[in-house]
Design a protein around this motif. Structure first.
Motif, PDB file in Angstrom:
ATOM      1  N   ALA A   1       1.941 -38.993 -21.966  1.00 30.29           N
ATOM      2  CA  ALA A   1       1.150 -37.946 -21.492  1.00 30.29           C
ATOM      3  C   ALA A   1      -0.023 -37.734 -22.537  1.00 30.29           C
ATOM      4  O   ALA A   1      -0.918 -37.123 -22.214  1.00 30.29           O
ATOM      5  CB  ALA A   1       2.066 -36.900 -21.300  1.00 30.29           C
ATOM      6  N   GLY A   2       0.278 -38.455 -23.553  1.00 29.92           N
ATOM      7  CA  GLY A   2      -0.849 -38.313 -24.994  1.00 29.92           C
ATOM      8  C   GLY A   2      -0.305 -36.990 -25.657  1.00 29.92           C
ATOM      9  O   GLY A   2      -1.177 -36.397 -26.392  1.00 29.92           O
ATOM     10  N   LYS A   3       1.064 -36.732 -25.562  1.00 24.35           N
ATOM     11  CA  LYS A   3       1.375 -35.675 -26.543  1.00 24.35           C
ATOM     12  C   LYS A   3       1.189 -35.765 -28.098  1.00 24.35           C
ATOM     13  O   LYS A   3       0.584 -34.717 -28.749  1.00 24.35           O
ATOM     14  CB  LYS A   3       3.024 -35.544 -26.297  1.00 24.35           C
ATOM     15  CG  LYS A   3       3.823 -34.301 -27.345  1.00 24.35           C
ATOM     16  CD  LYS A   3       5.226 -34.155 -27.117  1.00 24.35           C
ATOM     17  CE  LYS A   3       5.818 -35.409 -27.083  1.00 24.35           C
ATOM     18  NZ  LYS A   3       6.093 -36.186 -28.312  1.00 24.35           N
ATOM     19  N   SER A   4       1.603 -36.951 -28.772  1.00 25.42           N
ATOM     20  CA  SER A   4       1.290 -37.183 -30.158  1.00 25.42           C
ATOM     21  C   SER A   4      -0.141 -37.130 -30.371  1.00 25.42           C
ATOM     22  O   SER A   4      -0.632 -36.620 -31.235  1.00 25.42           O
ATOM     23  CB  SER A   4       1.762 -38.555 -30.571  1.00 25.42           C
ATOM     24  OG  SER A   4       3.146 -38.762 -30.300  1.00 25.42           O
ATOM     25  N   THR A   5      -0.888 -37.586 -29.441  1.00 21.07           N
ATOM     26  CA  THR A   5      -2.459 -37.551 -29.735  1.00 21.07           C
ATOM     27  C   THR A   5      -2.931 -36.025 -29.682  1.00 21.07           C
ATOM     28  O   THR A   5      -3.936 -35.649 -30.472  1.00 21.07           O
ATOM     29  CB  THR A   5      -3.380 -38.522 -28.686  1.00 21.07           C
ATOM     30  OG1 THR A   5      -2.886 -39.649 -28.716  1.00 21.07           O
ATOM     31  CG2 THR A   5      -4.765 -38.272 -28.798  1.00 21.07           C
TER      32      THR A   5
ATOM     33  N   ASN B   1       0.832 -38.292 -36.542  1.00 20.62           N
ATOM     34  CA  ASN B   1       1.797 -38.866 -35.370  1.00 20.62           C
ATOM     35  C   ASN B   1       0.971 -40.203 -34.993  1.00 20.62           C
ATOM     36  O   ASN B   1       0.210 -40.187 -34.379  1.00 20.62           O
ATOM     37  CB  ASN B   1       1.936 -38.064 -34.276  1.00 20.62           C
ATOM     38  CG  ASN B   1       2.877 -37.064 -34.630  1.00 20.62           C
ATOM     39  OD1 ASN B   1       3.717 -36.885 -35.482  1.00 20.62           O
ATOM     40  ND2 ASN B   1       2.631 -35.715 -33.926  1.00 20.62           N
ATOM     41  N   ARG B   2       1.688 -41.318 -35.668  1.00 19.94           N
ATOM     42  CA  ARG B   2       0.928 -42.420 -35.253  1.00 19.94           C
ATOM     43  C   ARG B   2       1.349 -43.127 -33.678  1.00 19.94           C
ATOM     44  O   ARG B   2       2.499 -43.182 -33.384  1.00 19.94           O
ATOM     45  CB  ARG B   2       1.441 -43.799 -36.023  1.00 19.94           C
ATOM     46  CG  ARG B   2       1.028 -43.552 -37.539  1.00 19.94           C
ATOM     47  CD  ARG B   2      -0.526 -43.570 -37.929  1.00 19.94           C
ATOM     48  NE  ARG B   2      -0.986 -43.182 -39.280  1.00 19.94           N
ATOM     49  CZ  ARG B   2      -1.952 -43.287 -39.664  1.00 19.94           C
ATOM     50  NH1 ARG B   2      -3.112 -43.776 -38.695  1.00 19.94           N
ATOM     51  NH2 ARG B   2      -2.276 -43.234 -41.132  1.00 19.94           N
ATOM     52  N   VAL B   3       0.273 -43.399 -32.712  1.00 23.56           N
ATOM     53  CA  VAL B   3       0.511 -43.291 -31.566  1.00 23.56           C
ATOM     54  C   VAL B   3       0.800 -44.983 -31.256  1.00 23.56           C
ATOM     55  O   VAL B   3       0.011 -45.610 -31.730  1.00 23.56           O
ATOM     56  CB  VAL B   3      -0.602 -42.952 -30.444  1.00 23.56           C
ATOM     57  CG1 VAL B   3      -0.419 -43.315 -29.156  1.00 23.56           C
ATOM     58  CG2 VAL B   3      -0.985 -41.484 -30.750  1.00 23.56           C
TER      59      VAL B   3
ATOM     60  N   ASN C   1       0.006 -35.952 -17.960  1.00 25.10           N
ATOM     61  CA  ASN C   1      -1.050 -36.933 -17.957  1.00 25.10           C
ATOM     62  C   ASN C   1      -2.090 -36.612 -16.524  1.00 25.10           C
ATOM     63  O   ASN C   1      -1.409 -37.034 -15.599  1.00 25.10           O
ATOM     64  CB  ASN C   1      -0.735 -38.431 -18.020  1.00 25.10           C
ATOM     65  CG  ASN C   1      -1.769 -39.438 -18.116  1.00 25.10           C
ATOM     66  OD1 ASN C   1      -2.743 -39.166 -17.698  1.00 25.10           O
ATOM     67  ND2 ASN C   1      -1.162 -40.557 -18.693  1.00 25.10           N
ATOM     68  N   ALA C   2      -3.259 -36.429 -16.667  1.00 27.14           N
ATOM     69  CA  ALA C   2      -3.896 -35.828 -15.401  1.00 27.14           C
ATOM     70  C   ALA C   2      -4.171 -37.208 -14.447  1.00 27.14           C
ATOM     71  O   ALA C   2      -4.270 -37.079 -13.451  1.00 27.14           O
ATOM     72  CB  ALA C   2      -5.325 -35.355 -15.728  1.00 27.14           C
TER      73      ALA C   2
ATOM     74  N   LEU D   1      -7.968 -30.988 -20.560  1.00 31.77           N
ATOM     75  CA  LEU D   1      -8.385 -31.468 -21.848  1.00 31.77           C
ATOM     76  C   LEU D   1      -8.391 -32.904 -22.049  1.00 31.77           C
ATOM     77  O   LEU D   1      -7.876 -33.623 -21.517  1.00 31.77           O
ATOM     78  CB  LEU D   1      -7.117 -30.706 -22.796  1.00 31.77           C
ATOM     79  CG  LEU D   1      -7.314 -30.787 -24.279  1.00 31.77           C
ATOM     80  CD1 LEU D   1      -6.799 -29.489 -25.031  1.00 31.77           C
ATOM     81  CD2 LEU D   1      -6.765 -31.842 -24.787  1.00 31.77           C
ATOM     82  N   SER D   2      -9.026 -33.348 -23.387  1.00 32.93           N
ATOM     83  CA  SER D   2      -9.362 -34.484 -23.441  1.00 32.93           C
ATOM     84  C   SER D   2      -8.736 -34.441 -25.238  1.00 32.93           C
ATOM     85  O   SER D   2      -9.448 -34.184 -25.933  1.00 32.93           O
ATOM     86  CB  SER D   2     -10.489 -35.307 -23.586  1.00 32.93           C
ATOM     87  OG  SER D   2     -10.444 -36.449 -24.290  1.00 32.93           O
TER      88      SER D   2
END
Length: 423
Positions: free
Chosen positions: A175-179, A190-192, A289-290, A353-354
């Motif tokens: 979903a992009g949580k860490s980013t 937080n390394r993705v 995640n859109a 959001l991005s």
């Protein structure tokens, strides 16, 4: 929460910095001897001393973390005179440093510090100065203490008077949580990776000043690094750093959770569920995640979250930078996502959001790798299209206020940060 992680341990304008190198070394050797003795060689005390001393002298003298039999290093530091001023000693600065550094470890050490120093100070003037610093400790002003030291203390104390706001961040994998968390901090902590990263709760605290990063490992040990991005997630369970974002003035903790649907380890989901049901936080961010929202895993996490939290939920519709204006509709996707949330009978507070673009824009002045550089160039062009001015898709008009020509505003991150501060 232990305030040790959010203390400022370095100073860039200490009055000792004006002295010649030989005198600066004499000063930090005395301070090191004091901290070594008073702390009984506590590892935290050594960390506090070394960071403070390095900010004064640059590199530490050899064997600075030890004690002489007669405390001669402390006595030399107390007798140190400011260069060019025969009768202007640095006693007040030294006594202040002793009290200030031990106060970051344990306030109960202040009395022990006063007794120890008084016993080892020989001349009456120095004893008078020591008592003056001790007796006025904690008051609004300390007589004749260099103002930069007072300001350093006041900045830290004022920051810690604010209530701590804890924000739990949950999501399914990818979903992009860490980013997103990186973007809120303004650093790549937080390394993705392509696989699940977080295997436990990770607490990320904002500090009052830019002062490197201090991390606490699972075994309870503390490590400090001037390079904020040096630690890897998985190496620590807690970290303190100064956020490079609009949250920088807030006393805040972001709580990162494991991806709830990681098939490689079912305990990840259990850790996240326990964190949700604990309600030991002030607000919850649910990241979706859109491009692939409303999956079965996400529906399960959403149902559990709504059923078990008593705190405000902010929904982030993330990765909208992946939409194509020719084929995709952010407005329709937002409405579909909103309908899903409304069906749960809760207030649909949604931020389009991005997270990735927000992060790239915030770290663009630091070293980017080749992929990040190419992505930033591509995104900068993409976000010139009004289609990607993400806050305009919000249904709540109060959320849309801002400079629409600002790139960070377009990414949606400023809207989210304003909501976090209002929770």
């Amino acid at each position: 929460m232990n305030n040790f992680l959010t203390q400022t341990f370095s100073i860039n304008n200490h009055p000792i910095c004006r002295l010649k190198d030989i005198f600066k070394e004499q000063y930090v050797l005395g301070l090191g001897e004091f901290m070594y003795y008073i702390s009984k060689q506590d590892g935290r005390a050594r960390l506090v001393f070394e960071v403070w001393a390095r900010s004064i002298v640059g590199s530490l003298p050899a064997s600075c973390w030890q004690c002489t039999s007669d405390y001669s290093r402390i006595k030399k530091a107390i007798s140190l005179k400011r260069d060019g001023f025969k009768f202007f000693t640095m006693r007040r600065a030294f006594f202040f440093d002793c009290f200030y550094l031990v106060s970051k470890l344990d306030a109960n050490l202040l009395v022990i510090t006063q007794v120890f120093l008084y016993k080892n100070v020989k001349d009456l003037i120095a004893k008078h100065i020591l008592n003056d610093v001790y007796n006025n400790w904690g008051k609004t002003t300390l007589s004749k203490i260099p103002p930069q030291l007072i300001l350093h203390q006041k900045t830290d104390e004022d920051f810690h008077k604010n209530p701590l706001k804890r924000i739990l961040v949950v999501a399914t994998m990818s979903a992009g949580k860490s980013t997103l968390i990186n973007a809120l901090m303004g650093y790549r902590i937080n390394r993705v990776k392509a696989t699940a990263c977080t295997s436990k709760l990770c607490y990320l605290y904002n500090k009052p000043s830019a002062d490197g990063i201090i991390v606490k490992s699972e075994n309870g040990g503390y490590l400090y690094n001037y390079d904020v991005e040096s630690p890897q997630k998985g190496e620590f369970v807690e970290a303190g750093l100064h956020f490079n974002s609009s949250l920088s003035d807030s006393r805040i903790c972001l709580i990162d959770t494991p991806g709830s649907n990681y098939s490689g380890n079912q305990s990840h989901g259990e850790i996240t569920r326990k964190a949700i049901v604990s309600n030991d936080y002030d607000g919850l961010i649910f990241v979706s995640n859109a491009l692939y929202f409303d999956t079965e895993d996400e529906r399960m996490l959403l149902d559990y979250t709504v059923s078990h939290t008593k705190k405000p939920i902010v929904f982030v519709l993330n990765q909208l930078d992946g939409f194509n204006p020719r084929y995709d509709s952010i407005k329709e996707t937002y409405s579909e996502f909103e309908a899903i949330i409304k069906a749960k009978r809760i207030r649909p507070l949604i931020v389009p959001l991005s997270g990735y673009y927000s992060l790239l824009f915030r770290i663009k002045d630091r070293k980017l790798d080749d992929v990040e550089t190419e992505d930033l160039i591509s995104f900068s062009k993409r976000f010139q299209n009004d289609f990607y001015t993400l806050p305009v898709y919000c249904k709540n008009s109060a959320m849309v206020k801002g400079n629409q020509n600002n790139e960070l505003y377009k990414s949606g991150i400023i809207i989210l940060e304003n909501i976090i501060k209002s929770l």
